[in-house]
Each structure stands twice: as C-alpha cells, then as structure tokens.
Enzyme design. Structure first.
Site, short mmCIF file in Angstrom:
data_model
loop_
_atom_site.label_atom_id
_atom_site.label_comp_id
_atom_site.label_asym_id
_atom_site.label_seq_id
_atom_site.Cartn_x
_atom_site.Cartn_y
_atom_site.Cartn_z
CB THR A 1 -0.85 -0.04 1.29
OG1 THR A 1 -1.73 -1.14 1.17
CG2 THR A 1 -1.64 1.23 1.51
NE ARG B 1 -10.14 -6.28 3.68
CZ ARG B 1 -9.06 -5.54 3.71
NH1 ARG B 1 -8.71 -4.84 2.65
NH2 ARG B 1 -8.31 -5.47 4.79
CB VAL B 2 -14.14 -1.62 2.31
CG1 VAL B 2 -13.47 -0.27 2.51
CG2 VAL B 2 -15.04 -1.58 1.07
N GLY B 3 -10.94 -2.20 3.17
CA GLY B 3 -9.95 -2.14 4.25
C GLY B 3 -9.99 -0.80 4.98
CG ASP B 4 -6.44 0.22 7.07
OD1 ASP B 4 -6.34 -0.60 6.14
OD2 ASP B 4 -5.46 0.83 7.53
CB THR C 1 0.60 0.32 5.26
OG1 THR C 1 0.69 -0.88 4.48
CG2 THR C 1 1.92 0.53 6.00
N GLY C 2 -1.17 -2.13 6.58
CA GLY C 2 -1.13 -3.38 7.33
C GLY C 2 -2.47 -4.08 7.27
N GLY D 1 -5.81 -4.46 7.59
CA GLY D 1 -6.80 -3.41 7.73
C GLY D 1 -7.89 -3.65 8.76
N1 ASP Z 1 -4.28 -1.76 4.95
C1 ASP Z 1 -4.59 -2.30 3.66
C2 ASP Z 1 -5.91 -3.02 3.73
O1 ASP Z 1 -6.18 -3.67 4.73
C3 ASP Z 1 -3.56 -3.24 3.14
C4 ASP Z 1 -2.13 -2.81 3.28
O2 ASP Z 1 -1.81 -1.78 3.86
O3 ASP Z 1 -1.28 -3.50 2.76
O4 ASP Z 1 -6.62 -3.00 2.77
#
Ligand code: ASP
Length: 328
Positions: free
Chosen positions: A184, A212-215, A235-236, A238
């Site tokens: 990300t 699905r929706v992330g953070d 990032t991570g 989510g």
């Molecule tokens: N945070 C992002 C999500 O969960 C993914 C990522 O940062 O790699 O969609």
C-alpha cells in the site's frame, strides 16, 4: 510580583514553543509494510524501491519548497506511486479472490477536516484523484463500487479497463504476495502555512472477497489529518486498523493525552496492535513537524524529508527495515 510575572511569561513561552511549528515543512511516505525479510540487505532487490521512494520525495519537495499546500503534495506523491507497479496501489495492485482489481483510497486535509474517499473501485486510473474529487466535487465523504467509478467518469477522470492494473510481473508478484508482502502507499505532509494532509491508496489485501473494504479509505482508521494534532496514514492488516480506529486514535492520544507523536504511534503499533493482531505500521507528522514511522512487521518501505526553520538544509532519508531510524 515581578518574579511571578517573569515565571508565568516563561511558562507561556515554553508552552508556545512546544506547540509552534518548528519545521518549515515536512513529508513522510510509506510504500507498505509486511514480510520484507532480506530486502533491505539485498542491494539489487532494494535498489528499485529506493529509487522510487527517492523520486516520490522529489515530487513532494517540489510542491512544499515552493510554498504549495500539503494536500497538493500528498496527491502528487501518491499519484506517482499509483503509477509505479512496485507498489500495491493503482498499477501493480494486488488481486481479489476473483482475479480482479478493487482499489481503495482516501485524502484528508487538516485545515478544515475535509475528506474524500473511494472504496472498491475498478476502473479509475488514479484512485487518489477520485478521492480528492469526492471531497471537492460532491457533498459526500465516501463513495463505493460502481457508483464511485461512475462518479469519477462523470467528473472526467481517466478511466481504464480493470486489466490495466495488471502488470507483466503479476504472476511473479502474486507469488511474492503469498509470502505476505504488502505494498500500500501513503503520504503525510506539513506545509509552510502549517497545514497537515494525509492520503492513502491501496489494492487492499490479497484474495479479498465479497466487496471487502480495508482501513485505507475509512477516515479515522487508515487515514486522518487535523491541523490541531497530526496527519496519519496506515498500512497493514486493515481489519485491526479499523477496529482500533488507528489514525484518529493517534491524533486523539496526541491531542487529549498530550502524548508526543512518537509515543502515541508506538503505543498503538506495539501495544494496542502487534505482529499477529494488527501487523503493519503507520507514518505520521504532527503540527510542529515531528514525525513517526513505527511498524511491527519485519519492514516497511518509507521515506521522509523535513526542513528546520532555523536551517537551510533539507534532511532526507529512505529505508526499508530497522536500519532507518526516526529522526529526533
Ligand atoms: N491496509 C490495507 C488493507 O487492509 C492493506 C495494506 O496496507 O497492505 O486494505
């Protein structure tokens, strides 16, 4: 009496100096966190990432050094990273379980708390521009799916086929992703006028399903900015970042608990979250120009520059693993 007046004046001065903007401008970038074992130590593998992060810093510097707004710098940097197939945003985004690309992005301005985001879009070449357009050209904060794609097209943004986001390296890249690598992108900036801004753009988590929706596009979870506190991009994993409202949580710790930005960021990334429950990291800048970039994963692509008000020199660093230390 005179002594008391001097003491009160001194205390007020100290409080003002601690909260005043110390750095003329500053910018931090992340290119995703994850299992990056050995990348920092392998010059050949690391080189293209360093080069990309360096170019992204130069793009941000060109805006901020000329007195441009933090939001403009954030958009320009993220737009560049969306075009770069090394990162999981725009071209190079990861695949859903159905083998398609669904992108999320958000932008927020600390000046007036205006924000815009898009989730699960499939045809917008630069999702960060779509997020900006939601903020500036609609009365909403977040648009999703087909409606968001439709809105972007109506607004004249560049539209591409979903397969545009694939790269010749996609298959090889999917293998890398299976090892847990994320990519990300995010950027936070402080401009000469004291405005903070934050932006994040991503293809999300590999094999995601059911819309699905992330953070990243959720204001307060993966992205937040407030001129009275900090600008944050995460990032991570989510799902955990959403549950802990990480981006707003950091700003709230800073603002209400008076935690310094580094302490607030560490408390969230290493105590509230951990490598198993909330693997990842964040980048943040506070209103004085102090920065934080903690991660609990093995690495996080990141880069920063800042200019002290008292010095003509621009301090600039790029890193992947623990070798890059956050400046004091
Ligand atoms: N945070 C992002 C999500 O969960 C993914 C990522 O940062 O790699 O969609």
């Amino acid at each position: 009496m005179k002594k008391q007046v001097i003491l009160i004046f001194g205390l007020l001065c100290a409080a003002f100096c601690m909260s005043a903007q110390q750095r003329e401008y500053a910018l931090v970038i992340h290119g995703g966190a994850g299992v990056l074992d050995g990348v920092a130590q392998d010059a050949n593998r690391a080189a293209p990432y360093y080069a990309a992060l360096d170019s992204a810093l130069a793009i941000g510097d060109a805006v901020l050094s000329q007195g441009g707004e933090a939001g403009k710098a954030v958009i320009a940097v993220i737009r560049y990273l969306e075009d770069n197939p090394l990162f999981n945003a725009g071209k190079g985004a990861t695949l859903t379980a159905e083998g398609t690309f669904e992108l999320d992005a958000a932008i927020m301005l600390g000046k007036d708390l205006r924000a815009g985001s898009v989730a699960g879009v499939k045809t917008i070449k630069h999702p960060i521009e779509a997020a900006y357009t939601v903020m500036t050209k609609s009365e909403h904060v977040m648009l999703s799916g087909e409606g968001a794609d439709h809105f972007a097209s109506e607004q004249g943004l560049e539209i591409v086929d979903n397969l545009y986001f694939a790269t010749p390296r996609t298959l090889e890249w999917i293998e890398e992703l299976k090892k847990g690598k994320n990519g990300t992108v995010g950027c936070v900036a402080l401009d000469k006028q004291g405005n903070l801004a934050a932006g994040t753009s991503t293809g999300g988590m590999r094999n995601k399903r059911w819309g699905r929706v992330g953070d990243a596009p959720i204001i307060g979870a993966g992205t937040y900015a407030d001129n009275n506190s900090c600008a944050v991009s995460c990032t991570g994993h989510g799902e955990y970042f959403i549950r802990h409202a990480v981006a707003f949580n950091l700003c709230a710790r800073y603002k209400y608990l008076n935690e310094p930005i580094a302490t607030a960021a560490d408390n969230i990334i290493h105590k509230e979250l951990n490598t198993v429950e909330g693997n990842g990291g964040l980048i943040a800048i506070d209103k004085t120009g102090q920065i934080a970039m903690p991660f609990n994963s093995t690495g996080m692509f990141r880069a920063y520059f800042y200019k002290e008000k008292s010095s003509p020199t621009i301090i600039k660093q790029v890193g992947i693993g623990q070798e890059l230390i956050t400046p004091p």
